[in-house]
Scaffold this motif. Sequence first.
Motif, short mmCIF file in Angstrom:
data_model
loop_
_atom_site.label_atom_id
_atom_site.label_comp_id
_atom_site.label_asym_id
_atom_site.label_seq_id
_atom_site.Cartn_x
_atom_site.Cartn_y
_atom_site.Cartn_z
N GLY A 88 37.96 42.17 31.96
CA GLY A 88 38.92 41.86 33.01
C GLY A 88 39.00 40.36 33.24
N THR A 94 33.18 44.47 32.05
CA THR A 94 34.19 44.75 33.08
C THR A 94 35.52 45.12 32.43
OG1 THR A 94 35.02 42.46 33.18
CG2 THR A 94 33.13 43.01 34.60
N SER A 95 36.36 45.80 33.20
CA SER A 95 37.73 46.11 32.81
C SER A 95 38.63 45.89 34.01
CB SER A 95 37.85 47.56 32.33
OG SER A 95 37.03 47.80 31.21
N TYR A 96 39.94 45.82 33.74
CA TYR A 96 40.88 45.54 34.83
C TYR A 96 42.25 46.10 34.47
CZ TYR A 96 43.47 42.68 38.26
OH TYR A 96 44.26 42.23 39.31
N TYR A 126 45.75 45.61 34.27
CA TYR A 126 46.81 44.60 34.35
C TYR A 126 48.15 45.30 34.47
CZ TYR A 126 43.41 41.10 32.75
OH TYR A 126 42.31 40.25 32.64
N THR A 132 49.21 42.65 41.92
CA THR A 132 47.82 42.73 42.38
C THR A 132 47.67 43.65 43.59
OG1 THR A 132 48.22 40.67 43.60
CG2 THR A 132 47.12 40.49 41.48
N ASN A 177 47.29 47.75 41.65
CA ASN A 177 46.04 48.05 40.94
C ASN A 177 44.82 48.05 41.86
OD1 ASN A 177 45.58 45.38 41.47
ND2 ASN A 177 45.60 44.69 39.35
N THR A 197 31.02 49.52 34.87
CA THR A 197 30.88 48.09 35.10
C THR A 197 29.40 47.72 35.09
OG1 THR A 197 32.87 48.16 36.48
CG2 THR A 197 31.47 46.22 36.68
N ALA A 226 35.93 41.41 44.42
CA ALA A 226 35.79 42.67 43.69
C ALA A 226 35.76 43.90 44.57
CB ALA A 226 34.54 42.63 42.81
N ASP A 279 39.45 43.10 47.14
CA ASP A 279 40.31 44.17 46.66
C ASP A 279 40.34 45.33 47.65
OD1 ASP A 279 41.76 45.72 44.56
OD2 ASP A 279 39.92 46.90 44.57
#
Length: 710
Positions: free
Chosen positions: A403, A429-431, A433, A452, A455, A471, A565, A632
Motif C-alpha cells: 500500500g 501491507t495492502s491498500y 486504490y 479516499t 476505501n 497486515t 491507519a 481512516d
Amino acid sequence: MRLKAAVGAALALLAASCSGGGADKATDTTGIDGARIIRASGEEWLSYGRTYDEQRFSPLDQINTGNVGELGLAWYADMDTARGQEATPLVIDGKIYVTTAWSKVKAFDATTGKPLWDYDPKVPGETGVKACCDVVNRGLGAWGNMLFLGTLDGRLIALDRGTGREIWSKVTVDQDKAYTITGAPRVIDGMVIIGNGGAEFGVRGFVAAYDAATGKQLWKFYTVPDRPGANEAEYLKAAETSWKGEYWNIGGGGTVWDAMAYDPELGLLYVGVGNGSPWNQAYRSPGGGDNLYLSSIVAIRVKTGEYAWHYQTTPGETWDYTATQHIMLADLDIGGKTRKVLMQAPKNGFFYVIDRTNGEFISANNFVPVNWATGIDPKTGRPIENPAARVDRTGQPFIVSPGPLGAHNWHPMAYDAKQKLVFIPAQVTSYPYIPAAGWKPSKLGFNVGMDTASNAMPADNAVREAAKKATKGVLIAWDPVAQKERWRVTLGGPWNGGVLATAGGLVFQGNAMGNLVAYDSASGKNLWSFEAQTGVVAAPMTYSIDGQQYVAVLAGWGGAWAITAGVLSDMSGPVRNISRLLVFRLGGKAKLPAMPAADDLPLDPPGLTAAANVVQGGAQLYGRYCTVCHGDAAIQASGRGGIIPDLRYSGTLASAENWKMIVHDGALKDNGMVSFASVMSAAEADSIRQYVIARANEDKALAAKKVAMR
C-alpha cells in the motif's frame, strides 16, 4: 549583529577546515569537518547515518552477544512534545543532541543526561495541516561548531553547538505553498544540503545546498521539469517528454524528503525522489509517461549541483511509491568482482543493488509479497507491471500490495559487512486504490486523485480482523548479493523502528509494541528487550565515552501509520505516546516512572439524526480532508495516547456551533487545526460532524456486540 554572527561563524568553520571534505587540516579539535566524519571510529555519531555511506553500523563491541543481557537504563529525558519522535541523535564531544516533534532541539550531557540547552524555532501551529505524516523531525547536521536544523515550516537554521544560540536562519521554500521539512540535513564540504516534503499537497520537489557559514544558497536541483521551454538544465529538458498534459499547474511532486548518501571519492551525492502529485497519473500526466524524475535515485555532483545519473525504481508511479527510503553505500563482491554499489529498499517492495558510479542496474528482488509487478526485467531494470494494478488506466479499483505506506518507509536500515547482511524494518501491507471520478485539486487536504472515502474500513468486525491478519511488521535480514532473505522476525504489526547494527554481533530495533530489542545479527534470536512504555519508530544509535559504550533511542509513538491507519494503527498495542530519550549501558540501574493510568473513555456519542445523504456527503469530505490526520474511518486509535484527537470521542460532536468554530472558523489553528472555510461551507463542515457521529455509533454497536458474544 547578523554580519557579526556570520563573520564569527565563518571563522569557526575555517578553523574546522570547512573546505576540506577529505583534508585533515583542523586546528580546532572540537570542530566537525569531512575528514572527521569519514574517519569516525564509533565513539561519536557525527551525521544522521553515522557516516556518509549511511550504513548505520558501529564498530563498537563492548556491548555484545555475550553480555547484552546486562544492558540497563543509564538515564532518560522526557520530551515536551507528545507527538511522533523520529530523530537519530548526534553525539559530539561528550554531548548528545536530539530533535523532537515541532522541530525543537535539545542538548544533554551524554553520560549523565544533564540538560544543557534547548531551542524552539516556534513553528506556527497551523503548519501542522501541511504535514502529511505528523509534525516530526529526523535529526540534525553538524559542521564546524554549528548544528543545522530543518524546520517543519521550511526554514534551515544554524545553531551554535555550545549554547543553542541561533546564528542564521534561511527560508528555503515558498511558505505560501504546502512545503514542509522533516528530514535531517547532510553537511558536505561546508555545504548544508536539505530537501523538503509536500508532494501530496501539490508542490514541485527540489533539493538545495546552502553555505554553512552564511546560509547563502549555492545550488538548487529540481526533480520535476517546469513547463516545456522554461527549463534551462539539460537533465530537465530531457525529462520534458516523459510528462504529458499541464503537469506544472499541479506541482508534479517528486519531493526529496528523506534519503541522502555521499561518496567522497566520486564526489557524488545520492538523493531519493518521492511520489507524483497527485498519485493518480491519469490526472497528473494524462497519457502516461515515465514522469522523470519521480520515484528515482538521482546522483548529483555535489560541488556544482549538476546532474550525473539517475535510476527510476517505479516509472510513471501511481501508488505513492516513493524512492525516498534509506539509501546506503557499500562495496560488494558480485560475480568475483568488487563493485561500488548503492542499495535501497523503497516503498515498492523490491530491494535494489545499483552501481553507484554510473547508475547501472545490477539486481533486484522483492523482499515482501508484491502484486503490482511480477518482477524487475534483468536487462532494462524496469518493473514488469501487473496491468490490473494500473488503476489510473483501468479506472477500476484494485487492492495493491504494498500500500501507500510501503513495504519499507523512512525507518533506517543497517548493513553489517561482516555478516554481509542488510537489516530491513519492513512491513506487509495492502491498500484498495480507487480512482476518484472528476477529481480537481484543492487548496487544502490531500491532493492524490484517489477516492479516499470509499476505501475507508467498514464497520464490520470480520473485515477488520481479516485486514489485521493480512497486515504484518517484520525485521528482515537480507543478503544483497544473493538477493534473498536469511532470517526474519515477525512483529505485532507495522511501523516498527529503524535499525542499528554493531560489531558486537547485535541488531537493535524498537517496535510498535513498545519495546527496544537486541537481536543476534547472525540468527535473529532475541537476546534482550526493554519495555519503553511507548511505541518506538526512531532508529537507535550508539557511542562511547571514557571507555563506556552507550545505546540511545528516541521513543515516542507517532508518524504516518499511527495517525492515518485507523483500526489497523493499534495492531501492536494499542500504545500511548510517552516521548523520551532513553540511554542504556551495561549495568545501568535507572528506572522509568510507572505508566500513567489508562484514559479509556467510554464511546458515548450523541444519537444520529442526519439523513443518509448528509452522512455520505460528510464521509466524502472526511476522506479527502480529515483522514490524513484523524485516521481512516474516523478512528484515531492512538489519539487517546496524546497524538491527535480521536473525533469519535470529541465533546464538540454534540454542538454544531462549537464544531463550526473549530472546523470552519479555525478557532484552534494554533494547534494545527486551521479553518477549512476556503474549501467547504459551514453546512458541509457540519456534514463531517454527522459522519463522525454515525461512525461513533457504529463502533459503539460493534463494541457492544463483542461484549455480548463473550
